[in-house]
Design an enzyme around this catalytic site. Structure first.
Site, mmCIF file in Angstrom:
data_model
loop_
_atom_site.group_PDB
_atom_site.id
_atom_site.type_symbol
_atom_site.label_atom_id
_atom_site.label_comp_id
_atom_site.label_asym_id
_atom_site.label_seq_id
_atom_site.Cartn_x
_atom_site.Cartn_y
_atom_site.Cartn_z
ATOM 1 N N TRP A 37 12.335 7.755 -2.699
ATOM 2 C CA TRP A 37 12.308 8.667 -3.855
ATOM 3 C C TRP A 37 12.428 7.903 -5.180
ATOM 4 O O TRP A 37 13.190 8.273 -6.075
ATOM 5 C CB TRP A 37 13.414 9.714 -3.729
ATOM 6 C CG TRP A 37 13.205 10.724 -2.647
ATOM 7 C CD1 TRP A 37 12.578 10.545 -1.451
ATOM 8 C CD2 TRP A 37 13.644 12.094 -2.648
ATOM 9 N NE1 TRP A 37 12.594 11.698 -0.717
ATOM 10 C CE2 TRP A 37 13.243 12.671 -1.418
ATOM 11 C CE3 TRP A 37 14.348 12.876 -3.553
ATOM 12 C CZ2 TRP A 37 13.497 13.998 -1.087
ATOM 13 C CZ3 TRP A 37 14.620 14.190 -3.218
ATOM 14 C CH2 TRP A 37 14.190 14.747 -2.007
ATOM 15 N N THR B 240 10.994 1.193 3.245
ATOM 16 C CA THR B 240 10.967 2.614 2.903
ATOM 17 C C THR B 240 11.682 3.486 3.931
ATOM 18 O O THR B 240 11.837 3.106 5.104
ATOM 19 C CB THR B 240 9.500 3.080 2.808
ATOM 20 O OG1 THR B 240 9.445 4.504 2.617
ATOM 21 C CG2 THR B 240 8.739 2.769 4.084
ATOM 22 N N TYR C 218 1.493 5.304 6.995
ATOM 23 C CA TYR C 218 2.247 4.502 6.022
ATOM 24 C C TYR C 218 3.552 4.011 6.649
ATOM 25 O O TYR C 218 3.890 2.822 6.572
ATOM 26 C CB TYR C 218 2.529 5.333 4.779
ATOM 27 C CG TYR C 218 3.489 4.696 3.808
ATOM 28 C CD1 TYR C 218 3.146 3.540 3.107
ATOM 29 C CD2 TYR C 218 4.752 5.243 3.576
ATOM 30 C CE1 TYR C 218 4.031 2.947 2.211
ATOM 31 C CE2 TYR C 218 5.637 4.656 2.686
ATOM 32 C CZ TYR C 218 5.269 3.518 2.011
ATOM 33 O OH TYR C 218 6.156 2.937 1.121
ATOM 34 N N TRP D 59 0.890 -1.163 0.000
ATOM 35 C CA TRP D 59 0.000 0.000 0.000
ATOM 36 C C TRP D 59 0.926 1.210 0.000
ATOM 37 O O TRP D 59 1.573 1.513 0.996
ATOM 38 C CB TRP D 59 -0.893 -0.007 1.234
ATOM 39 C CG TRP D 59 -1.834 1.168 1.324
ATOM 40 C CD1 TRP D 59 -1.487 2.486 1.459
ATOM 41 C CD2 TRP D 59 -3.261 1.143 1.284
ATOM 42 N NE1 TRP D 59 -2.597 3.292 1.505
ATOM 43 C CE2 TRP D 59 -3.710 2.482 1.397
ATOM 44 C CE3 TRP D 59 -4.200 0.124 1.161
ATOM 45 C CZ2 TRP D 59 -5.061 2.817 1.407
ATOM 46 C CZ3 TRP D 59 -5.546 0.461 1.164
ATOM 47 C CH2 TRP D 59 -5.972 1.791 1.282
#
Length: 292
Positions: A156, A107, A131, A67
């Site tokens: 990024w 991430t 998130y 997600w």
């Protein structure tokens, strides 16, 4: 890029329709592996039984599914958790059960963005967004259930296979007289093809399980990157700096997303090159300049 592997392996890539997933499939195939790409429409990673069946018979499992709607996660955290944490746990269990090795993509959002020097792989996580919390939970689950897994944090991302910052900037630069882009967020623009190559090299090197950082080297702000994108697109549109406060978004963005690469070097794996040099290589494909 220098993908390499001495033996042909059976890979399965989850999230294969995504920007990174497409390149992961292509690069692994180019390295000589037998690759199965599974899209969200093919399999729901929140279905433990389906995941177990899909992983069986493979040597390497790459989780590019997730997600990734950062702002929507603020109001749909349970749904994001189901994919980013529970789904990751299903993949880890299935990989362990079948004897496969898992590569799990995470991430920079697991950090608070308050650092002033590159985050080390073992720096404490402190996510500020829904998130980020769900991705941090996914990391924990993977490391608990599949200790040999490679957790690869990135940030990024841009690529030819999906909507991304460079494509948006290039398009808007052709529509407006000038642009305004934030100059108080710093990170490492990373080409998905380079990250896919790094994943193949990490696996090929039989790197120890644990956390690695899969970002380009160097650093730049979004404003600085936007200027390079405009130039690559052949535009002269001025790009003005602005602040994050000018954009009221539901999820807070890390102000500093620069990740260190010490563990890659310790494993004998070369980090991705400087972001500016890699952008020059990537730009024609990402912006469609290589098409007639």
């Amino acid at each position: 890029m220098t993908s390499g592997q001495s033996t042909r392996q059976r890979w399965v890539v989850f999230g294969a329709a995504g920007m990174l997933g497409q390149d992961a499939v292509a690069v692994a195939e180019a390295a000589g592996h037998e690759v199965t790409g599974l899209r969200r429409s093919d399999l729901d990673i929140t279905d433990a039984s389906a995941v177990l069946d899909a992983v069986a018979g493979h040597d390497i499992v790459v989780n590019c599914a997730g997600w990734t709607a950062v702002d929507d996660a603020e109001t749909h955290e349970a749904e994001a958790f189901a994919v980013n944490a529970t789904g990751a746990a299903h993949l880890a269990r299935a990989a362990t059960a079948s004897g496969a090795r898992l590569v799990h993509v995470s991430t920079d959002y697991v950090f608070d963005g308050g650092a002033t020097r590159p985050y080390a792989e073992d720096a404490p996580v402190a996510p500020r967004s829904a998130y980020g919390r769900t991705k941090a939970a996914g990391e924990w689950a993977v490391r608990a259930l599949a200790p040999d897994a490679l957790v690869v944090r990135t940030a990024w991302l841009y690529g030819a296979g999906g909507r991304c910052f460079p494509q948006t900037i290039a398009r808007v630069a052709g529509e407006r007289d000038r642009l305004s882009v934030v100059d108080d967020q710093t990170g490492q623009p990373t080409w998905t093809a380079d990250l896919a190559d790094l994943i193949v090299r990490l696996v090929g090197a039989r790197s120890p399980g644990g956390i690695y950082h899969g970002t380009a080297s160097g650093q730049v702000t979004w404003h600085g990157f936007a200027r390079e994108v405009v130039a690559a697109a052949g535009r002269t549109t001025p790009v003005d700096p602005t602040t994050s406060a000018a954009y009221q978004l539901p999820a807070p963005r890390p102000a500093y997303s620069v990740l260190g690469h010490d563990r890659l070097r310790e494993a004998g794996v070369e980090p991705i090159g400087d972001w500016a040099e890699r952008w020059k290589v990537a730009a024609p494909a990402v912006l469609g300049l290589d098409r007639p």
